[in-house]
Design a protein around this motif. Structure first.
Motif, PDB file in Angstrom:
ATOM      1  N   ASP A 178       1.329  -1.402   0.450  1.00  0.00           N
ATOM      2  CA  ASP A 178      -0.225  -0.033   0.110  1.00  0.00           C
ATOM      3  C   ASP A 178       1.286   1.033   0.635  1.00  0.00           C
ATOM      4  N   HIS A 179       1.744   1.305   0.525  1.00  0.00           N
ATOM      5  CA  HIS A 179       2.680   2.679   0.493  1.00  0.00           C
ATOM      6  C   HIS A 179       4.275   2.399   0.692  1.00  0.00           C
ATOM      7  N   GLY A 180       4.379   1.723   0.723  1.00  0.00           N
ATOM      8  CA  GLY A 180       6.327   0.938   0.387  1.00  0.00           C
ATOM      9  C   GLY A 180       7.115   0.761   1.606  1.00  0.00           C
ATOM     10  N   SER A 181       8.052   0.669   0.777  1.00  0.00           N
ATOM     11  CA  SER A 181       9.274  -0.359   1.917  1.00  0.00           C
ATOM     12  C   SER A 181       9.710   0.628   2.881  1.00  0.00           C
ATOM     13  N   ALA A 182       9.423   1.538   3.009  1.00  0.00           N
ATOM     14  CA  ALA A 182       9.588   2.527   4.187  1.00  0.00           C
ATOM     15  C   ALA A 182       8.669   2.315   5.436  1.00  0.00           C
ATOM     16  N   VAL A 183       7.861   3.046   5.164  1.00  0.00           N
ATOM     17  CA  VAL A 183       5.947   3.055   5.970  1.00  0.00           C
ATOM     18  C   VAL A 183       6.196   1.308   6.641  1.00  0.00           C
ATOM     19  N   ALA A 184       6.585   0.287   5.702  1.00  0.00           N
ATOM     20  CA  ALA A 184       6.678  -1.276   6.168  1.00  0.00           C
ATOM     21  C   ALA A 184       7.838  -1.546   7.120  1.00  0.00           C
ATOM     22  N   ASN A 185       8.969  -0.804   6.989  1.00  0.00           N
ATOM     23  CA  ASN A 185      10.229  -0.815   7.993  1.00  0.00           C
ATOM     24  C   ASN A 185       9.761  -0.294   9.330  1.00  0.00           C
ATOM     25  N   ARG A 186       9.146   0.866   9.491  1.00  0.00           N
ATOM     26  CA  ARG A 186       9.625   1.371  11.102  1.00  0.00           C
ATOM     27  C   ARG A 186       8.633   0.763  11.028  1.00  0.00           C
ATOM     28  N   ALA A 187       7.028   0.339  10.793  1.00  0.00           N
ATOM     29  CA  ALA A 187       6.343  -0.488  11.650  1.00  0.00           C
ATOM     30  C   ALA A 187       6.853  -1.708  12.082  1.00  0.00           C
ATOM     31  N   ALA A 188       7.779  -2.276  11.063  1.00  0.00           N
ATOM     32  CA  ALA A 188       8.862  -3.867  12.060  1.00  0.00           C
ATOM     33  C   ALA A 188       9.249  -3.128  13.016  1.00  0.00           C
ATOM     34  N   ARG A 189      10.045  -2.222  13.070  1.00  0.00           N
ATOM     35  CA  ARG A 189      11.096  -2.010  13.924  1.00  0.00           C
ATOM     36  C   ARG A 189      10.363  -1.241  15.152  1.00  0.00           C
ATOM     37  N   ARG A 190       8.617  -0.775  14.968  1.00  0.00           N
ATOM     38  CA  ARG A 190       8.421  -0.018  16.518  1.00  0.00           C
ATOM     39  C   ARG A 190       7.751  -1.783  17.182  1.00  0.00           C
ATOM     40  N   CYS A 191       7.730  -2.938  15.935  1.00  0.00           N
ATOM     41  CA  CYS A 191       7.510  -4.119  16.610  1.00  0.00           C
ATOM     42  C   CYS A 191       8.177  -4.683  16.983  1.00  0.00           C
ATOM     43  N   VAL A 192       9.689  -4.873  16.599  1.00  0.00           N
ATOM     44  CA  VAL A 192      10.645  -5.677  17.155  1.00  0.00           C
ATOM     45  C   VAL A 192      10.847  -6.682  16.198  1.00  0.00           C
ATOM     46  N   VAL A 193      10.306  -6.753  14.815  1.00  0.00           N
ATOM     47  CA  VAL A 193      10.629  -8.012  14.334  1.00  0.00           C
ATOM     48  C   VAL A 193      10.873  -7.632  12.871  1.00  0.00           C
ATOM     49  N   PRO A 194      11.321  -8.411  12.104  1.00  0.00           N
ATOM     50  CA  PRO A 194      12.303  -8.029  10.836  1.00  0.00           C
ATOM     51  C   PRO A 194      11.145  -7.689   9.872  1.00  0.00           C
ATOM     52  N   PRO A 195      11.605  -7.292   8.785  1.00  0.00           N
ATOM     53  CA  PRO A 195      10.566  -6.790   7.598  1.00  0.00           C
ATOM     54  C   PRO A 195      10.034  -7.935   7.026  1.00  0.00           C
ATOM     55  N   TRP A 196      10.733  -8.524   6.498  1.00  0.00           N
ATOM     56  CA  TRP A 196      10.463  -9.672   6.303  1.00  0.00           C
ATOM     57  C   TRP A 196      10.824 -11.250   6.304  1.00  0.00           C
ATOM     58  N   ARG A 197      10.787 -12.233   7.147  1.00  0.00           N
ATOM     59  CA  ARG A 197      11.092 -13.686   6.817  1.00  0.00           C
ATOM     60  C   ARG A 197      11.636 -14.319   5.583  1.00  0.00           C
ATOM     61  N   ASP A 198      12.574 -14.866   5.402  1.00  0.00           N
ATOM     62  CA  ASP A 198      13.392 -16.147   4.480  1.00  0.00           C
ATOM     63  C   ASP A 198      12.632 -17.282   4.465  1.00  0.00           C
TER      64      ASP A 198
END
Length: 319
Positions: A178-198
């Motif tokens: 919906d909004h690009g990697s920057a928004v998703a990465n910020r949310a992942a950091r807030r939740c202390v989880v990786p932006p994606w898993r292998d």
């Protein structure tokens, strides 16, 4: 406009999975700090809803919430899982689903896919669910294109996730879409989880012959990420772990859930996406730094993975 997300709470809902959309979408913010999603929880009958844990939740909204929702999320619950007994949707849930507007995005987490399938919404579509429920799912819904190995599926207006924490992966994917990697990465950091898993959920399935003391392939993966622009071969990776190619390939798939070649493509696509979003580098240079070598190769892989060309992706997600 703020995107409206309606999350279903059914009796026996698993609290962890119920909370995932509210947490991930609730903390997502735009560049100016503006809220991007409005998340509400609904039930077929508002009021106290029994959860799978030793506490209840109070739900204020009823099925009328579906008439305004842009995305509807169906998490796992033991009552929803009871659909697996006969494959039919309960009358109250069927009536509620009729209030969903055409074009609304539908999302399931874990065994919530049973509800979407019982409603006929997954017929002919790709989907996934918790690996422990895949055999029963296939029996009940052979018309669904079930993929038991992936963490989530994305078929445009319908997305499904594998079990439990894979709901986090899917919600972050939706943010990214919906909004690009920057928004998703910020949310992942807030939740202390990786932006994606292998890899996929195959790596979490119980193995009939476990190998707890087996050497890991992590060193080779870390080395590959540090040298992604180079033309890496399977023999290069295996030599980093002092393994034969055959042993390394088997061990890699057990740990990551995909082959080394598939994993390398995933990492290169992710690198290309970041460079296209965050830099003004020419497409040829992005291809070189991502390890694709040529822009033609990168274009082929981005189209296969994301459905768009490099220039199309940049136009959509460039900050």
């Amino acid at each position: 406009m703020v995107h409206r997300v309606a999350v279903l709470a059914r009796p026996g809902v698993i609290p962890f999975e119920l909370s995932i959309p509210a947490r991930i979408f609730g903390i997502a913010r735009g560049g100016t700090g503006s809220r991007l999603y409005d998340v509400l929880t609904w039930a077929t009958t508002p009021g106290t809803v029994r959860t799978e844990a030793d506490f209840d939740v109070v739900v204020r909204h009823g099925p009328e919430a579906l008439e305004r929702a842009d995305t509807v999320v169906v998490p796992a619950s033991y009552q929803t899982t009871s659909i697996s007994r006969h494959g039919a949707l309960p009358d109250d849930l069927a009536a509620a689903f009729e209030r969903i507007r055409p074009g609304t995005r539908l999302v399931s987490i874990c065994t919530g896919a049973f509800a979407l399938a019982a409603a006929g919404l997954l017929d002919g579509r790709p989907a996934t669910t918790h690996w422990r429920s895949t055999d029963r799912f296939r029996e009940l819904f052979p018309q669904v294109k079930l993929d038991a190995d992936v963490l989530y599926t994305d078929d445009g207006d319908i997305l499904t996730s594998a079990g439990v924490a894979a709901g986090i992966d899917l919600c972050l994917h939706i943010l990214r879409r919906d909004h690009g990697s920057a928004v998703a990465n910020r949310a992942a950091r807030r939740c202390v989880v990786p932006p994606w898993r292998d890899g996929g959920q195959a790596q979490y399935v119980d193995l009939p012959v476990p190998e707890p003391a087996a050497p890991s392939t992590a060193e080779a993966r870390n080395w590959a990420l540090a040298n992604l622009e180079r033309p890496l071969t399977l023999r290069d990776l295996a030599s980093r772990q002092a393994m034969s190619v055959r042993t390394f390939t088997r061990r890699f798939r057990q740990e990551v859930g995909v082959s080394p070649g598939q994993w390398l493509i995933q990492q290169r696509v992710d690198r290309a996406r970041h460079l296209l979003e965050a830099t003004d580098l020419a497409v040829d240079e992005v291809a070189r730094r991502s390890g694709f070598g040529t822009s033609a190769s990168m274009r082929q892989h981005l189209r296969a993975t994301l459905g768009v060309s490099p220039s199309g992706y940049r136009r959509t997600f460039r900050s």
